[in-house]
Design a protein around this motif. Structure first.
Motif, PDB file in Angstrom:
ATOM      1  N   GLN A  40       4.668   2.175   1.485  1.00 42.11           N
ATOM      2  CA  GLN A  40       5.350   3.311   0.880  1.00 42.11           C
ATOM      3  C   GLN A  40       4.608   4.633   1.134  1.00 42.11           C
ATOM      4  OE1 GLN A  40       8.365   2.770  -0.659  1.00 42.11           O
ATOM      5  NE2 GLN A  40       8.040   0.675   0.068  1.00 42.11           N
ATOM      6  N   TYR A  41       5.323   5.724   0.942  1.00 44.61           N
ATOM      7  CA  TYR A  41       4.699   7.039   1.042  1.00 44.61           C
ATOM      8  C   TYR A  41       5.187   7.915  -0.095  1.00 44.61           C
ATOM      9  CZ  TYR A  41       9.122   8.948   2.753  1.00 44.61           C
ATOM     10  OH  TYR A  41      10.424   9.337   2.852  1.00 44.61           O
ATOM     11  N   ASP A  85       0.844  -1.194   0.000  1.00 41.75           N
ATOM     12  CA  ASP A  85       0.000   0.000   0.000  1.00 41.75           C
ATOM     13  C   ASP A  85       0.879   1.243   0.000  1.00 41.75           C
ATOM     14  OD1 ASP A  85      -2.201  -1.606   0.098  1.00 41.75           O
ATOM     15  OD2 ASP A  85      -2.645  -1.269   2.224  1.00 41.75           O
ATOM     16  N   LYS A  86       0.293   2.339  -0.420  1.00 43.42           N
ATOM     17  CA  LYS A  86       1.001   3.621  -0.438  1.00 43.42           C
ATOM     18  C   LYS A  86       0.126   4.683   0.201  1.00 43.42           C
ATOM     19  CE  LYS A  86       3.457   4.702  -4.064  1.00 43.42           C
ATOM     20  NZ  LYS A  86       3.817   5.131  -5.443  1.00 43.42           N
ATOM     21  N   ILE A  87       0.761   5.634   0.877  1.00 41.93           N
ATOM     22  CA  ILE A  87       0.056   6.741   1.493  1.00 41.93           C
ATOM     23  C   ILE A  87       0.618   8.053   0.965  1.00 41.93           C
ATOM     24  CG2 ILE A  87       1.597   6.791   3.502  1.00 41.93           C
ATOM     25  CD1 ILE A  87      -0.841   7.621   5.190  1.00 41.93           C
ATOM     26  N   VAL A  88      -0.242   9.016   0.719  1.00 40.71           N
ATOM     27  CA  VAL A  88       0.179  10.358   0.320  1.00 40.71           C
ATOM     28  C   VAL A  88       0.185  11.230   1.560  1.00 40.71           C
ATOM     29  CG1 VAL A  88      -0.450  12.424  -0.983  1.00 40.71           C
ATOM     30  CG2 VAL A  88      -0.666  10.168  -2.044  1.00 40.71           C
ATOM     31  N   ASP A  91       9.079   6.831   7.143  1.00 36.29           N
ATOM     32  CA  ASP A  91      10.333   6.667   6.410  1.00 36.29           C
ATOM     33  C   ASP A  91      11.241   5.592   7.013  1.00 36.29           C
ATOM     34  OD1 ASP A  91      12.095   7.776   4.262  1.00 36.29           O
ATOM     35  OD2 ASP A  91      13.400   8.223   5.969  1.00 36.29           O
ATOM     36  N   LYS A  92      11.275   5.503   8.337  1.00 36.50           N
ATOM     37  CA  LYS A  92      12.226   4.612   9.000  1.00 36.50           C
ATOM     38  C   LYS A  92      11.617   3.313   9.532  1.00 36.50           C
ATOM     39  CE  LYS A  92      15.429   7.734   8.453  1.00 36.50           C
ATOM     40  NZ  LYS A  92      16.406   7.584   7.342  1.00 36.50           N
ATOM     41  N   VAL A  93      10.301   3.276   9.687  1.00 31.13           N
ATOM     42  CA  VAL A  93       9.677   2.074  10.246  1.00 31.13           C
ATOM     43  C   VAL A  93       8.777   1.383   9.219  1.00 31.13           C
ATOM     44  CG1 VAL A  93       8.204   1.136  12.063  1.00 31.13           C
ATOM     45  CG2 VAL A  93       9.792   3.002  12.593  1.00 31.13           C
TER      46      VAL A  93
END
Length: 385
Positions: A119-120, A93-96, A110-112
């Motif tokens: 993803q973001y 999945d991706k988050i904006v 970003d780190k976890v």
């Protein structure tokens, strides 16, 4: 049945009010880890305090009512609440996220979460065309702050919610800066609201807490499972303290905002100040949008001093306003986002969105505004090179 109409009354009487058994007007602190059961499979609604606690339940019911949601959830910190909400999603999945968000939110993504394949992508949510382009099929959620931390950027919640819904994505709004007293994102189409309740909801710099409110029963069931499974719950006494603090939210926020408006005007007119970021100023870029979706511009101000003034010396010369992390307490606090709250964001990203080394973020407290004005002006004058 509720016998009140306005949020000022809901702050005091909302949720589960008092104690029916004794008539106490305050919810008792149920300082217990477990509950005696009447028999196998027979309990009185509670089994273990990680799963459910009456004091925490009163708080969760209160924040759900204040935000106009289906259910509320209380966590040990704002980041614990954020982490639980992000755990609704899965690998692939991706988050904006909006282009300036709290550094802790960026860091956990970003780190976890990125380590687990979640993803973001960063997007300017004030540019609706660019925002819509960022919503690719793998985007499952959008997370915004409005006003955003620390540049007070205003996003049109209703417009973003409409686009997110058309793409099948959930909208998560961090409402920490505004609180439900000033803004209710669910009414504008959001699906989930987050709070670092450490800030204005707690209001006294004496507790750490996080809250989440969801719009639907389906989300409520999923988030309760995650809350219970991962266990980052708010303890009973802190839940009690937070209920106590929320009772005075309206009177505190009114004073916070009144002071902020006056200080924003002072800073705008000061010859040493280059830029002021405050949604309550009519010529601020997001003023009209903020006016439609919130009661006021809030009580957070960011600003930059002109060349010839030393930012570090400015911090050193403040006598009343404290240099500290956090915000939203009764005392005024100032911080340097680039090296404090947003230090975890890479420098190139910070500078791209405008979080410069000269940016100062001010959380306006409820002191006498004349004392705050004097402190600011004196520190600015002494910061001159």
């Amino acid at each position: 049945m509720k016998n009140y109409e306005y949020i000022e009354s809901a702050l005091i009487h909302g949720g589960i009010y008092g104690d029916e058994r004794t008539g106490a007007v305050n919810t008792p602190v149920y300082q217990t880890s477990t509950y005696m059961q009447d028999g196998l499979g027979k309990n009185r609604g509670y089994e273990y305090s990680r799963t459910g606690n009456p004091t925490r339940e009163a708080l969760e019911s209160l924040i759900a009512e204040l935000e106009g949601g289906k259910a509320g959830f209380a966590f040990a910190s704002g980041m614990a609440a954020t982490t639980a909400v992000l755990s609704l999603f899965q690998s692939g999945d991706k988050i904006v996220i909006s282009s300036n968000v709290y550094g802790g939110t960026f860091r956990v993504l970003d780190k976890v979460f990125q380590r687990f394949g979640f993803q973001y992508v960063i997007a300017d949510t004030t540019d609706l065309e660019a925002f819509e382009e960022a919503l690719t099929p793998d985007v499952k959620a959008v997370l915004i702050e409005s006003p955003a931390n620390p540049l007070l950027t205003v996003t049109d919640i209703s417009a973003v919610a409409k686009i997110a819904k058309s793409k099948g994505a959930l909208l998560i709004v961090d409402n920490t800066f505004m609180t439900p007293y000033l803004q209710r994102p669910l009414e504008h189409g959001a699906d989930i609201v987050l709070h670092s309740a450490t800030k204005y909801l707690g209001g006294h710099s004496d507790l750490i807490a996080g809250l989440a409110v969801v719009k639907t029963q389906e989300l409520a069931e999923r988030l309760h499972f995650i809350q219970n499974a991962t266990g980052g719950v708010l303890q009973p006494f802190d839940s009690f303290l937070l209920i106590r603090s929320i009772k005075t939210l309206s009177v505190r926020m009114d004073r916070h905002v009144r002071n902020a408006v006056e200080l924003a005007k002072l800073l705008r007119e000061h010859k040493a100040v280059k830029t002021v970021y405050y949604p309550g100023i009519p010529d601020f870029q997001g003023y009209e949008i903020n006016k439609r979706q919130a009661k006021s511009g809030g009580a957070m101000i960011s600003f930059e001093l002109r060349e010839g003034y030393d930012t570090h010396r400015f911090f050193e010369e403040l006598k009343i306003i404290a240099l500290a992390e956090s915000l939203g307490g009764v005392e005024s606090l100032v911080c340097h986002p680039a090296s404090m709250t947003h230090a975890s964001i890479p420098r190139e990203i910070r500078e791209k969105v405008g979080i410069t080394d000269g940016l100062i973020r001010l959380s306006v407290g409820i002191e006498n505004v004349k004392d705050l004005s004097k402190d600011l002006q004196s520190a600015i004058e002494r910061a001159k090179l």
